[in-house]
Design a protein around this motif. Sequence first.
Motif, PDB file in Angstrom:
ATOM      1  N   GLY A   1       0.825  -1.196   0.000  1.00 14.23           N
ATOM      2  CA  GLY A   1       0.000   0.000   0.000  1.00 14.23           C
ATOM      3  C   GLY A   1       0.856   1.240   0.000  1.00 14.23           C
ATOM      4  O   GLY A   1       2.089   1.167   0.119  1.00 14.23           O
ATOM      5  N   SER A   2       0.203   2.390  -0.132  1.00 10.33           N
ATOM      6  CA  SER A   2       0.932   3.661  -0.120  1.00 10.33           C
ATOM      7  C   SER A   2       0.176   4.761   0.606  1.00 10.33           C
ATOM      8  O   SER A   2       0.605   5.906   0.597  1.00 10.33           O
ATOM      9  CB  SER A   2       1.231   4.112  -1.558  1.00 10.33           C
ATOM     10  N   ASP A   3      -0.949   4.418   1.221  1.00 13.00           N
ATOM     11  CA  ASP A   3      -1.729   5.392   1.970  1.00 13.00           C
ATOM     12  C   ASP A   3      -1.409   5.234   3.452  1.00 13.00           C
ATOM     13  O   ASP A   3      -1.685   4.181   4.041  1.00 13.00           O
ATOM     14  CB  ASP A   3      -3.222   5.169   1.728  1.00 13.00           C
ATOM     15  N   PRO A   4      -0.820   6.237   4.085  1.00 15.48           N
ATOM     16  CA  PRO A   4      -0.421   6.088   5.490  1.00 15.48           C
ATOM     17  C   PRO A   4      -1.562   5.697   6.416  1.00 15.48           C
ATOM     18  O   PRO A   4      -1.381   4.864   7.313  1.00 15.48           O
ATOM     19  CB  PRO A   4       0.150   7.475   5.838  1.00 15.48           C
ATOM     20  N   ASP A   5      -2.738   6.291   6.221  1.00 14.60           N
ATOM     21  CA  ASP A   5      -3.858   5.982   7.115  1.00 14.60           C
ATOM     22  C   ASP A   5      -4.314   4.541   6.972  1.00 14.60           C
ATOM     23  O   ASP A   5      -4.576   3.846   7.972  1.00 14.60           O
ATOM     24  CB  ASP A   5      -5.024   6.928   6.838  1.00 14.60           C
TER      25      ASP A   5
ATOM     26  N   GLU B   1       6.438   8.504   5.497  1.00 16.95           N
ATOM     27  CA  GLU B   1       5.167   8.854   6.117  1.00 16.95           C
ATOM     28  C   GLU B   1       4.353   7.585   6.429  1.00 16.95           C
ATOM     29  O   GLU B   1       3.709   7.488   7.486  1.00 16.95           O
ATOM     30  CB  GLU B   1       4.373   9.779   5.196  1.00 16.95           C
ATOM     31  N   CYS B   2       4.398   6.621   5.511  1.00 18.45           N
ATOM     32  CA  CYS B   2       3.707   5.353   5.747  1.00 18.45           C
ATOM     33  C   CYS B   2       4.306   4.640   6.941  1.00 18.45           C
ATOM     34  O   CYS B   2       3.583   4.147   7.824  1.00 18.45           O
ATOM     35  CB  CYS B   2       3.795   4.469   4.506  1.00 18.45           C
ATOM     36  N   PHE B   3       5.645   4.576   6.984  1.00 14.38           N
ATOM     37  CA  PHE B   3       6.303   3.925   8.106  1.00 14.38           C
ATOM     38  C   PHE B   3       5.919   4.577   9.427  1.00 14.38           C
ATOM     39  O   PHE B   3       5.562   3.901  10.394  1.00 14.38           O
ATOM     40  CB  PHE B   3       7.830   3.963   7.941  1.00 14.38           C
ATOM     41  N   ALA B   4       5.996   5.905   9.477  1.00 23.63           N
ATOM     42  CA  ALA B   4       5.713   6.616  10.723  1.00 23.63           C
ATOM     43  C   ALA B   4       4.288   6.367  11.190  1.00 23.63           C
ATOM     44  O   ALA B   4       4.027   6.175  12.390  1.00 23.63           O
ATOM     45  CB  ALA B   4       5.979   8.110  10.534  1.00 23.63           C
TER      46      ALA B   4
ATOM     47  N   THR C   1      16.373   8.360   4.387  1.00 27.28           N
ATOM     48  CA  THR C   1      15.075   9.024   4.594  1.00 27.28           C
ATOM     49  C   THR C   1      14.222   8.225   5.571  1.00 27.28           C
ATOM     50  O   THR C   1      13.589   8.789   6.471  1.00 27.28           O
ATOM     51  CB  THR C   1      14.333   9.189   3.257  1.00 27.28           C
ATOM     52  N   LEU C   2      14.216   6.900   5.415  1.00 26.12           N
ATOM     53  CA  LEU C   2      13.431   6.052   6.324  1.00 26.12           C
ATOM     54  C   LEU C   2      14.043   6.029   7.713  1.00 26.12           C
ATOM     55  O   LEU C   2      13.321   6.031   8.726  1.00 26.12           O
ATOM     56  CB  LEU C   2      13.332   4.642   5.758  1.00 26.12           C
TER      57      LEU C   2
END
Length: 332
Positions: A71-75, A121-124, A157-158
């Motif tokens: 996926g690529s949507d953080p929520d 952002e996804c990781f966080a 970055t990660l």
Amino acid sequence: MPADFAASFRLSVAPMMDWTDRHCRVFHRALAPHARLYTEMVHAQAVIHGDRERLLGFDGVEHPLALQLGGSDPDLLAQAARIGADWGYGEINLNVGCPSDRVQAGRFGACLMLEPQRVAECFAAMQAVVTVPVTIKCRIGVDQQDEATSLFGFVDTLAAAGCRSFIVHARKAWLQGLSPKENREVPPLNYPLVHALKQARPELQLAINGGIATLDAVREQLLHMDGVMIGRAAYHDPYLLHQLDRALYAPEAALQSRVQLLRSLQPHVEALRARGVMLKHFSRHVLGLFLSQPGGRHFRHILSTEAHRPEAGWELIERALAAVELQQARAA
């Protein structure tokens, strides 16, 4: 990372679509009691809206076990990560390496190597809602990217977002012009680059993946890396997993035979059949157990041609093993 996580991180089996399902993982666990196992990739939306027992269900013996998400949507990824952790997975892994057209169309997998800030952002978002480790599986780059620049930039970055564990497939992914199969074989392996990343970033936990298929190759990689992830070699020649597990975790213990290992799973197979699960769902994963061994062809033939029958059960596996034992006796 907890010590037990670091130990199992030394040897793991790659997430492989259509292969590393729950039946495969129980088989692999019997072969390799200490290795880290991964699910097939599951899209975050499927976890949220789909049949969770079918998508996420596992046997407790499979631990240490990680759920790989796409996926690529953080929520959405955060929701799926929380669900996975609640189901009992000990690690949530984000796929940033799959190059298939279908995955690209959904804007996830290897194409996210081009968007490291979005991956951060996804990781966080995922790590904020779970207490288990969130890890990343990636390539060294995609398409025309400079490999060193892309890999170091992506990982840095990660890492700035808090990620401490990465599994790096040591090939580029070509998003256009190569099939997923070709992407596993055609782009050249660049082990020295991944080794250089570990040397330059010793505080990170790094495993390497791609083309590693022997005990000697694993030992060589562990001179440089924290862990090695085995892919198709573990599926096509599963006894290799037993040899690796013994060598890395219990060198004083004798190897079990292929026959012993498979027979140890009789109670599990009989329990599956009692629940109405057809034998073929388990037996397809064990076809390579006797690769290059006397009787191996007979073993594969019996299971591959008869396990689909509704009445097939453990007795069919015993018949296949009897064919192996007969051929081995003749070869002795």
